[in-house]
Design a protein around this motif. Structure first.
Motif, short mmCIF file in Angstrom:
data_model
loop_
_atom_site.label_atom_id
_atom_site.label_comp_id
_atom_site.label_asym_id
_atom_site.label_seq_id
_atom_site.Cartn_x
_atom_site.Cartn_y
_atom_site.Cartn_z
N LEU A 135 3.01 5.70 -3.59
CA LEU A 135 2.17 5.05 -2.57
C LEU A 135 0.79 4.73 -3.13
O LEU A 135 0.27 3.63 -2.96
CB LEU A 135 2.05 5.95 -1.33
N LEU A 136 0.21 5.70 -3.82
CA LEU A 136 -1.12 5.48 -4.41
C LEU A 136 -1.08 4.32 -5.40
O LEU A 136 -1.97 3.47 -5.39
CB LEU A 136 -1.58 6.75 -5.13
N SER A 138 0.96 1.82 -5.46
CA SER A 138 1.14 0.58 -4.72
C SER A 138 -0.17 0.13 -4.07
O SER A 138 -0.52 -1.05 -4.07
CB SER A 138 2.23 0.78 -3.66
N LEU A 139 -0.91 1.09 -3.52
CA LEU A 139 -2.20 0.77 -2.89
C LEU A 139 -3.19 0.22 -3.93
O LEU A 139 -3.90 -0.75 -3.67
CB LEU A 139 -2.79 2.01 -2.22
N HIS A 140 -3.23 0.85 -5.08
CA HIS A 140 -4.16 0.37 -6.11
C HIS A 140 -3.78 -1.02 -6.60
O HIS A 140 -4.64 -1.87 -6.79
CB HIS A 140 -4.18 1.36 -7.29
N GLN A 141 -2.48 -1.23 -6.75
CA GLN A 141 -2.03 -2.56 -7.16
C GLN A 141 -2.38 -3.61 -6.10
O GLN A 141 -2.80 -4.72 -6.44
CB GLN A 141 -0.52 -2.55 -7.39
N PHE A 142 -2.22 -3.22 -4.87
CA PHE A 142 -2.56 -4.15 -3.80
C PHE A 142 -4.04 -4.52 -3.87
O PHE A 142 -4.40 -5.70 -3.78
CB PHE A 142 -2.23 -3.55 -2.43
N LEU B 14 -6.27 9.57 -1.84
CA LEU B 14 -5.51 8.80 -0.86
C LEU B 14 -6.39 8.18 0.21
O LEU B 14 -6.25 6.98 0.51
CB LEU B 14 -4.42 9.68 -0.23
N ALA B 17 -8.09 5.20 -1.32
CA ALA B 17 -7.13 4.14 -1.65
C ALA B 17 -6.71 3.39 -0.39
O ALA B 17 -6.58 2.16 -0.39
CB ALA B 17 -5.92 4.72 -2.36
N ALA B 21 -7.66 -0.52 0.37
CA ALA B 21 -6.59 -1.48 0.64
C ALA B 21 -6.82 -2.16 1.99
O ALA B 21 -6.64 -3.36 2.14
CB ALA B 21 -5.23 -0.78 0.63
N PHE B 127 0.48 -10.85 -3.36
CA PHE B 127 0.88 -9.49 -3.75
C PHE B 127 2.36 -9.43 -4.10
O PHE B 127 2.79 -8.59 -4.88
CB PHE B 127 0.56 -8.52 -2.61
N LEU B 135 5.46 -1.47 0.26
CA LEU B 135 4.23 -0.77 0.65
C LEU B 135 4.25 -0.42 2.13
O LEU B 135 3.94 0.71 2.54
CB LEU B 135 3.01 -1.65 0.32
N SER B 138 6.55 2.43 2.78
CA SER B 138 5.96 3.69 2.33
C SER B 138 4.89 4.19 3.29
O SER B 138 4.80 5.38 3.59
CB SER B 138 5.38 3.48 0.92
#
Lengths: 151, 151
Positions: A135-136, A138-142, B14, B17, B21, B127, B135, B138
């Motif tokens: 999840l982390l 994915s959030l950073h990538q987003f 978290l 993040a 996001a 994205f 995402l 998740s």
DNA sequence: TATTGTTATACTCTATAACTATA
DNA sequence: TATAGTTATAGAGTATAACAATA
């Protein structure tokens, strides 16, 4: 009768899902912060300074904490009053304010950190270590890919 | 010198993040909401009512929008003033307030929805469709599994 | 007595603009 | 002139408590 065009179900929208997840996460930490008379935003500032390890100018601190400059100014005034941070003028550019964690501020963070880490571990345990890290990621990538205005 | 115990790097936590996001996502929608003089919270209420399709009592609406009852009360007063919602007393339980989207409110949502969906599609495109849905999944799982106090 | 919603209150954050000092 | 930060101001949300009305 105005018919509303197709929209994603409200509860499944990304902004709501992010808000809901953040709300769930913060429910772990709020009692701890309240015990120490810190708002979420004040804690963000203390955490950012702890992670930075040396002084940050106000602009950089605002960017890292996702706070607007005027909000940060007042928060810093409060944290300064309580002796948790020091503000000094940058000698190389006197327009800049350098913010640092004071020894008392570091002590405050040190008092909170173990319990905070315990709560974080609890989240990891409940949600699953692998899932949390996915999840982390994915959030950073987003944040990297979707930011319409990357500073 | 107070040494601070091991903590996760601030930017990788978290809560940050999730906040980051959400900030990225909201940057797409803020100009649109501002154009229509709606705050994020007001829009949440209108969206929740649109999705619900029929009247919701204030408690249910507060839960769905993640707003506290007093906040919702004031927001509803404002939306009522602008003619976007109607509030009626539940005849079967006169303690309850039933909130409904008015025709004007539905028209307002209908005006915003197409552009909102366009922005959403833009996020999907940038994205990646698959990544976005992963995402979302998740995030929903996190909210389900990690909530320390599921209502 | 408990529940639902609103109102009261104090505090905080957001957001924009204006201002001061420095570069 | 542009930049960094603070201050001013208005608006809004958060959070707790107290209250009125109803169940």
């Amino acid at each position: 009768m105005t018919s509303v065009p197709e929209m994603r179900p409200f509860a499944e929208s990304l902004p709501m899902a992010l808000l809901q997840a953040r709300e769930v996460a913060m429910r772990y930490f709020r009692p701890l912060l309240a015990e120490h008379d810190l708002t979420e935003q004040q804690w963000r500032v203390l955490r950012a300074l702890t992670s930075a390890d040396d002084a940050l100018d106000a602009g950089e601190l605002a960017a890292r904490t996702l706070l607007l400059a005027p909000s940060l100014s007042r928060i810093l005034a409060h944290l300064d009053e309580r002796g948790f941070v020091t503000r000094t003028i940058d000698p190389t550019d006197q327009r800049r304010t350098l913010v640092e964690l004071s020894p008392l501020g570091a002590k405050q963070v040190a008092q909170i950190a173990p319990e905070s880490e315990r709560l974080y571990a609890e989240i990891e345990a409940v949600f699953g270590d692998g899932e949390l890290h996915a999840l982390l990621e994915s959030l950073h990538q987003f944040a990297r890919k979707a930011d319409p205005d990357p500073s």
